[in-house]
Design an enzyme around this catalytic site. Structure first.
Site, PDB file in Angstrom:
ATOM      1  N   LYS A  52      66.875 -60.034   6.160  1.00  0.00           N
ATOM      2  CA  LYS A  52      67.984 -59.493   6.756  1.00  0.00           C
ATOM      3  C   LYS A  52      67.667 -59.755   8.239  1.00  0.00           C
ATOM      4  O   LYS A  52      68.663 -60.080   9.326  1.00  0.00           O
ATOM      5  CB  LYS A  52      68.285 -58.295   6.401  1.00  0.00           C
ATOM      6  N   GLN A  96      69.333 -49.709   2.317  1.00  0.00           N
ATOM      7  CA  GLN A  96      68.563 -50.710   1.516  1.00  0.00           C
ATOM      8  C   GLN A  96      68.640 -49.843   0.068  1.00  0.00           C
ATOM      9  O   GLN A  96      67.860 -48.702  -0.085  1.00  0.00           O
ATOM     10  CB  GLN A  96      67.553 -51.309   1.888  1.00  0.00           C
ATOM     11  N   ASP A 119      78.112 -53.425   3.837  1.00  0.00           N
ATOM     12  CA  ASP A 119      77.455 -53.972   2.310  1.00  0.00           C
ATOM     13  C   ASP A 119      78.590 -53.991   1.393  1.00  0.00           C
ATOM     14  O   ASP A 119      78.670 -54.386   0.387  1.00  0.00           O
ATOM     15  CB  ASP A 119      76.821 -52.650   1.872  1.00  0.00           C
TER      16      ASP A 119
HETATM   17  N1  GUN Z   1      69.359 -54.177  -2.850  1.00  0.00           N
HETATM   18  C1  GUN Z   1      69.712 -55.231  -3.306  1.00  0.00           C
HETATM   19  N2  GUN Z   1      70.439 -56.099  -2.866  1.00  0.00           N
HETATM   20  C2  GUN Z   1      70.918 -55.007  -2.034  1.00  0.00           C
HETATM   21  C3  GUN Z   1      72.339 -55.172  -0.969  1.00  0.00           C
HETATM   22  O1  GUN Z   1      73.024 -56.180  -0.999  1.00  0.00           O
HETATM   23  N3  GUN Z   1      72.630 -54.281  -0.217  1.00  0.00           N
HETATM   24  C4  GUN Z   1      71.790 -52.992  -0.370  1.00  0.00           C
HETATM   25  N4  GUN Z   1      71.878 -52.074   0.601  1.00  0.00           N
HETATM   26  N5  GUN Z   1      70.704 -52.893  -0.891  1.00  0.00           N
HETATM   27  C5  GUN Z   1      70.501 -54.044  -1.857  1.00  0.00           C
END
Ligand code: GUN
Length: 280
Positions: A52, A96, A119
């Site tokens: 990211k 996350q 998200d």
């Molecule tokens: N963990 C796995 N995929 C994601 C996601 O798309 N967003 C977040 N915040 N955590 C994750």
């Protein structure tokens, strides 16, 4: 030979389009900024968070990394999220997942200001999606809609079957396909005759978390297959929820694993961060 839906190329196109938008926003004095919070050191999360950050760098989005210890308390995390909610220079907040077990994910997600919920996990974002109002949409299903549109696959009037009912993929996927005028069915582990339902699908989206589960017996001739799964098989090779080689000659279009749905999730997160600047 079916159309191979190239998520790598499509996600790259999206990132390049966003790069231009970010240049404009920066000239207007509105640089997009994403705050990413990771609690603990789950190795998979560290890889995702790293990807990211890299995507932010490529596009020109500022990223702020908050790497907190495994022992962080719920109150400390809530305090940080609230501080970020109040910061005018932060447009997007991402916590996350998964969080360590002593933290309540639902309470933490509910603390994020819906205007910064890149998200798309906040109940207000989910509610807006369900009633067709503007708002952030969960990145993986949003990415799947982009994959279909940019591959010239029509959704309007099609039989769409989603296998899996998670809050992050299955449910928002069904709502998005409905918004595009698909006729939508959701299947799950308690579905009585799964094959009978999946064989109706013009567009079959599979997010069940079982390697190579969907074989050609589950698929109608000429169907479009979207595979959300990602696993390592017995010989340590990446594979999806769909048995790619088995269904290959049956389908009209299919996403590969890797290089299909996966790269779209981050591209759509970046898209949400850019949209967060002039929030919905
Ligand atoms: N963990 C796995 N995929 C994601 C996601 O798309 N967003 C977040 N915040 N955590 C994750």
């Amino acid at each position: 030979m079916p159309q191979i839906i190239d998520g790598k190329k499509i996600s790259q196109d999206i990132k390049d389009e966003l790069k231009l938008k970010v240049e404009t926003l920066k000239k207007q004095g509105k640089p997009p900024t994403l705050a990413v919070i990771q609690v603990g050191q789950d190795p998979a999360s560290t890889v995702y968070v790293g990807n990211k950050k890299k995507a932010c760098e490529y596009i020109g989005i500022n990223s702020l990394a908050f790497e907190l210890s495994e022992e962080t308390t719920q109150d400390e995390l809530i305090k940080l999220v609230n501080e970020l909610n109040d910061r005018a220079d932060v447009n997007g907040i991402l916590v996350q997942l998964p969080l360590p077990k002593h933290l309540d994910e639902s309470i933490i997600i509910n603390t994020i200001d819906p205007k910064k919920d890149v998200d798309g996990f906040h109940p207000i974002s989910v509610g807006n999606l369900s009633i067709g109002q503007p708002g952030f949409v969960s990145c993986t299903p949003a990415g799947i809609i982009e994959l279909l549109k940019r591959s010239n696959i029509e959704i309007d009037g099609k039989e769409c079957v989603v296998v899996g009912r998670s809050n992050i993929v299955g449910k928002p996927m069904a709502l998005l396909l409905l918004r595009e005028n698909g006729t939508v069915t959701i299947c799950h582990s308690k579905t009585k005759d799964l094959k009978e339902v999946t064989r109706r699908a013009d567009i079959l989206v599979v997010a069940i978390g079982k390697p190579n589960f969907i074989t050609k017996e589950y698929v109608k001739d000429g169907a479009v297959i979207i595979d959300v799964g990602i696993h390592r098989n017995q010989v340590n090779k990446l594979c999806g929820d769909v048995d790619y080689l088995d269904v290959f000659d049956t389908v009209s279009a299919i996403t590969p694993v890797p290089g299909g749905v996966g790269p779209m999730t981050i591209a759509m997160l970046m898209n949400n961060c850019v949209n967060a600047v002039d929030c919905f």
